[in-house]
Design a protein around this motif. Structure first.
Motif, PDB file in Angstrom:
ATOM      1  N   ASP A 211       0.815  -1.223   0.000  1.00 40.38           N
ATOM      2  CA  ASP A 211       0.000   0.000   0.000  1.00 40.38           C
ATOM      3  C   ASP A 211       0.845   1.266   0.000  1.00 40.38           C
ATOM      4  N   SER A 405      -5.547   1.667   7.767  1.00 39.72           N
ATOM      5  CA  SER A 405      -4.849   2.948   7.821  1.00 39.72           C
ATOM      6  C   SER A 405      -3.364   2.703   7.594  1.00 39.72           C
ATOM      7  N   ASN A 447       3.268   9.894   3.125  1.00 39.82           N
ATOM      8  CA  ASN A 447       1.963   9.496   2.605  1.00 39.82           C
ATOM      9  C   ASN A 447       1.113   8.916   3.725  1.00 39.82           C
ATOM     10  N   HIS A 448      -0.165   9.216   3.674  1.00 32.17           N
ATOM     11  CA  HIS A 448      -1.096   8.610   4.632  1.00 32.17           C
ATOM     12  C   HIS A 448      -2.427   8.324   3.933  1.00 32.17           C
ATOM     13  N   GLU A 449      -2.990   7.152   4.214  1.00 32.17           N
ATOM     14  CA  GLU A 449      -4.322   6.816   3.713  1.00 32.17           C
ATOM     15  C   GLU A 449      -5.092   6.061   4.775  1.00 32.17           C
ATOM     16  N   ARG A 451      -8.866   4.143   4.889  1.00 31.44           N
ATOM     17  CA  ARG A 451     -10.021   3.762   4.078  1.00 31.44           C
ATOM     18  C   ARG A 451     -10.817   2.687   4.810  1.00 31.44           C
ATOM     19  N   GLY A 465     -12.441   6.706   1.504  1.00 28.31           N
ATOM     20  CA  GLY A 465     -11.221   6.989   2.227  1.00 28.31           C
ATOM     21  C   GLY A 465     -10.703   8.393   2.036  1.00 28.31           C
ATOM     22  N   TYR A 467      -6.867  10.517   1.661  1.00 34.48           N
ATOM     23  CA  TYR A 467      -5.462  10.347   1.318  1.00 34.48           C
ATOM     24  C   TYR A 467      -4.749  11.691   1.432  1.00 34.48           C
ATOM     25  N   ARG A 520     -13.072  10.815  -7.063  1.00 33.35           N
ATOM     26  CA  ARG A 520     -11.965  11.299  -6.232  1.00 33.35           C
ATOM     27  C   ARG A 520     -11.845  12.800  -6.418  1.00 33.35           C
TER      28      ARG A 520
END
Length: 827
Positions: A211, A405, A447-449, A451, A465, A467, A520
């Motif tokens: 990911d 996450s 980077n962070h996500e 969802r 989610g 991002y 998005r």
């Protein structure tokens, strides 16, 4: 020269990273406290699933085979007798299980829950390359490849090992419509998918390891992608911006690694020796080690690789006025990966990872001649790139959805030096002589996500989610000896970008007809700051210039699929792809406008709309898989780069692309044979070039007489093929994998072939067609194998990249014929 990195910026960057991580952790801890210790909901039940996994042909147990619950984290490994057992919590009347084992086709089966225990036995076939049997996460949920309503190529670890693929450029040779664009060395490469080449600016392909995204403002190089200890490589063709964001307008390449096994100690070691035609020898060593620390709770997996690729090109001592050096462009590559998996409960898991890739190539990869191979530059040139990644993933399985996450901190350092002998570029009567260009890049990204993805097999499915990505990229460049028209410069490119995304789908006609819609939203605040020297009447004056802009985009996806049965899938897909804009420096703009070119500081975003119709068929009792897709792509505001003396970026206009993909796999039942083939026909052409870029201008000729020549700067007209896009690709492989008797002896042999058609270059030059033949002949004994192999057996020495400007002609070649011996052992 004063650096841009300031304590305040560094503090803000660190605070954002920590805040994002704490938000993820607190969110998942809250859900764990709120739900983890409670009794199951009335509709939930504890179910023990057990059974045996065996070879469908011999009936022998498959010790170490894996069984997992699709869409969740529960699973186990079969014991020495092929038996397995694990417990799940479910509110569904039916669930799906996936069984997999190296050398066998992955099998997915639906299980009806009729009580507190269920027995499910698996018989696996030795046909691991059958396309429909692979389980992928292209849509950020586990699905059979057969069920994904879009164009996805999945190469399993078995396929990768059988063909002898070691890195990303070899993977793409077996993907329809994919090819290498440009390389500055073994670890600085560019690629194209379906007629969308890299060019300048942000990546056009989204690169992922699990990911973790590797997409940053202005850094267009693919990460070094070694395939050892990778479960599979997924290549998603066509725009993927809804789920994967900016920089995925051409597609996505995902390396899905083998995760730590909580149950058994094990690993694999590989060693190989190689030699190149008219070149030097090399070697590689790989090691993977899995260690359960607390059985069923905590495990670590360590993976490392060392490789040296022999050199094959010589320098030009007379032109460069240096000693002759033979086979000087050898490359050294190392990779290390550590993954820690902690699963305190069957519903909650934490993964922490560390990755490091280092690669260095002497002499560079640019050649001035292909036959024989002569380096464009000096023996002292170098291309170096180092990647370092820290990442974490927290995942919680509810009865109705999975919350995930992830965060990652990435640091990239690259250094490239390129030597060029320039003639009388400005018509002064004297050549400029030997110049060496140095460039240093340093990219820091976070980077962070987070969802949440629905679970279950009901008609309604959804995913949503948030991002966030932030990156700082510093670029330093200078010339030795220093020239007035190319003074030293230092620039800082900064990006802060949040986005929200989601997809919903609903199944009609008993889930046979599924309609999907996704969206998005994207916002990116970008800043470009440059320090350079301006030469005026008063002398050299230091100048600092800053440009800033915000780029926004809304990116929909619409999909309709029809599956009358589990072996047939027809789909229609429409999607928008995009990437953020960028900036030209003031010095470059001044140079180009002086020659009458319409250069500007701001380069607008480019975007693409793709329309696709496709089908996936599994025939003859799953012995044959067929994938066919036709597509049309409207690319607007496309970005290209061309040079007078310095390179500048331009929005050149609109591009139209269309093509057909085909993939076929045949694995006859109860035989050791597997056959695969892929092909692509593509036409990508300039459709509406900006009129001012079609006008001729006077540029330096590089010779004394005449000192200037008249050229059309872009070098293309409407209707011309777009550069770095081949019109045809084809690949095929035949594998014979058989075990003899009961003593464990066997053989594994593969012949494979890939062909890339003629590929237009930069300027009035074309890369000729390229055909590569591979052969692997192996003897196996249980988990031990010894293999003789040959790559590029025809010794095709044509180029992947070709460029011609008034100052130089350059090529980047494919690797010459390589012969080798490999030994591997699993334990």
């Amino acid at each position: 020269m004063e650096k841009f990195t300031e304590k305040t910026k560094s503090c803000v960057f660190q605070v954002r990273k920590k805040a994002s991580f704490l938000l993820s952790a607190l969110l998942l801890i809250f859900f764990n406290l709120a739900y983890g210790n409670k009794s199951p909901l009335p509709a939930q039940q504890q179910v023990t699933i057990s059974g045996k996994i065996s070879d469908s042909n011999t009936g022998e147990p498959l010790a170490g085979a894996n069984v997992v619950l699709m869409g969740g984290t529960q699973g186990t490994t079969a014991d020495f007798d092929g038996n397995y057992s694990f417990t799940i919590t479910s509110q569904d009347d039916a669930v799906q299980l996936e069984a997999s084992y190296i050398g066998y086709a992955t099998k997915v089966t639906s299980v009806n829950i009729t009580g507190a225990s269920v027995t499910v036995n698996f018989s696996l076939n030795q046909s691991a390359q059958a396309l429909g049997a692979v389980v992928v996460t292209a849509n950020k949920r586990g699905e059979r490849l057969q069920d994904v309503p879009s164009s996805v190529q999945a190469l399993t670890s078995e396929t990768v090992e059988q063909i002898g693929i070691r890195d990303i450029n070899e993977v793409l040779a077996f993907v329809p419509g994919a090819s290498e664009d440009l390389s500055f060395g073994a670890g600085l490469r560019q690629y194209q998918l379906r007629g969308i080449p890299q060019g300048p600016g942000d990546p056009t392909i989204g690169y992922y390891v699990d990911d973790i995204p590797f997409n940053f403002f202005g850094f267009r190089w693919a990460p070094l992608g070694r395939t050892f200890d990778v479960s599979r490589v997924e290549v998603l063709r066509g725009p993927q911006s809804t789920l994967y964001g900016a920089g995925a307008m051409g597609g996505v390449i995902k390396f899905v690694t083998n995760k730590p096994n909580l149950y058994e100690f094990g690993g694999k070691a590989v060693a190989g020796l190689t030699t190149l035609a008219d070149g030097d020898s090399g070697y590689y060593t790989d090691l993977a080690l899995n260690v359960p620390i607390i059985k069923e709770k905590l495990a670590i997996r360590l993976t490392g690789s060392l490789e040296q690729i022999g050199g094959y090109a010589d320098n030009n001592p007379e032109l460069l006025q240096e000693d002759f050096a033979k086979n000087i462009n050898e490359a050294d590559i190392s990779q290390f990966r550590a993954q820690l998996l902690y699963q305190p409960t069957e519903n909650f898991q934490i993964r922490a990872s560390y990755y490091r890739n280092e690669n260095e190539q002497d002499g560079g990869t640019f050649l001035s001649e292909l036959d024989p191979e002569i380096l464009l530059g000096s023996k002292n040139d170098i291309a170096r790139a180092n990647w370092e990644v820290f990442s974490g993933t927290l995942q919680y399985d509810f009865s109705f959805a999975t919350l995930t996450s992830t965060f990652s901190s990435i640091n990239v350092e690259s250094t490239v030096s390129t030597s060029l002998f320039l003639g009388d570029v400005f018509g002064t009567g004297e050549p400029l002589g030997l110049l060496t260009s140095f460039s240093d890049n340093n990219v820091k990204g976070f980077n962070h996500e987070t969802r949440i993805t629905s679970r279950g097999d009901g008609p309604f499915k959804w995913l949503g989610g948030f991002y966030f990505v932030e990156s700082d990229a510093t670029f330093d460049s200078f010339i030795v000896p220093e020239l007035a028209f190319f003074p030293p410069s230092e620039s800082l490119s900064q990006s802060v970008s949040p986005s929200f995304f989601g997809e919903v789908s609903y199944g009609f006609l008993d889930n046979k007809l599924v309609a999907l819609a996704g969206l998005r939203t994207f916002r990116d605040r970008r800043t470009f700051t440059e320090d350079f020297i301006s030469f005026t009447a008063d002398g050299a004056v230091p100048v600092t210039d800053q440009q800033q802009n915000t780029f926004t985009s809304i990116n929909p996806r619409l999909n309709l699929s029809y599956q009358p049965n589990e072996n047939t899938n027809f789909y229609i897909n429409a999607a928008k792809g995009f990437r953020g804009g960028q900036f030209n420096s003031n010095a470059v703009v001044a140079e180009h406008t002086a020659f009458g070119l319409p250069a500007s500081n701001l380069i607008e975003s480019d975007e693409i709309w793709s329309y696709e119709v496709g089908s996936k068929l599994s025939l003859a009792e799953n012995q044959v898989s067929v994938e066919l897709a036709a597509y049309r792509q409207n690319w607007s505001n496309a970005i290209l780069q061309f040079a007078v003396v310095s390179f500048a970026d331009y929005n050149v206009g609109d591009v139209l692309g269309q093509g057909i993909d085909l993939g076929v796999a045949y694995a006859p039942a109860n035989t050791p044979w597997t056959f695969t083939a892929t092909a692509n026909l593509n036409s990508t052409e300039f459709d509406d070039i900006r009129p001012e870029l079609l006008e001729s201008i006077e540029v330096p000729s590089g010779v004394a007489d005449p000192p200037t020549i008249e050229v059309q700067p872009l070098g293309f007209q409407n209707g011309d093929a777009y550069p770095f896009v081949p019109n045809f690709t084809f690949a095929a492989s035949i594998n014979y994998n058989k075990t003899f008797g009961t003593k464990g002896w066997g053989t594994n042999n593969t012949v494979s072939f890939s062909h890339r058609g003629e590929q237009p270059g930069n300027g009035d030059i074309v890369s000729d067609p390229l055909s590569l033949m591979r052969l692997r002949l192996g003897v196996t004994k249980d988990n031990f194998a010894i293999t003789l192999f040959g790559n590029n057996l025809f010794n095709d020495r044509d180029s992947n990249y070709a460029q011609r400007t008034p100052a130089l002609t350059a090529f980047t070649p494919t690797l010459p014929r390589q012969l080798g011996l490999e030994v591997s052992v699993g334990f």
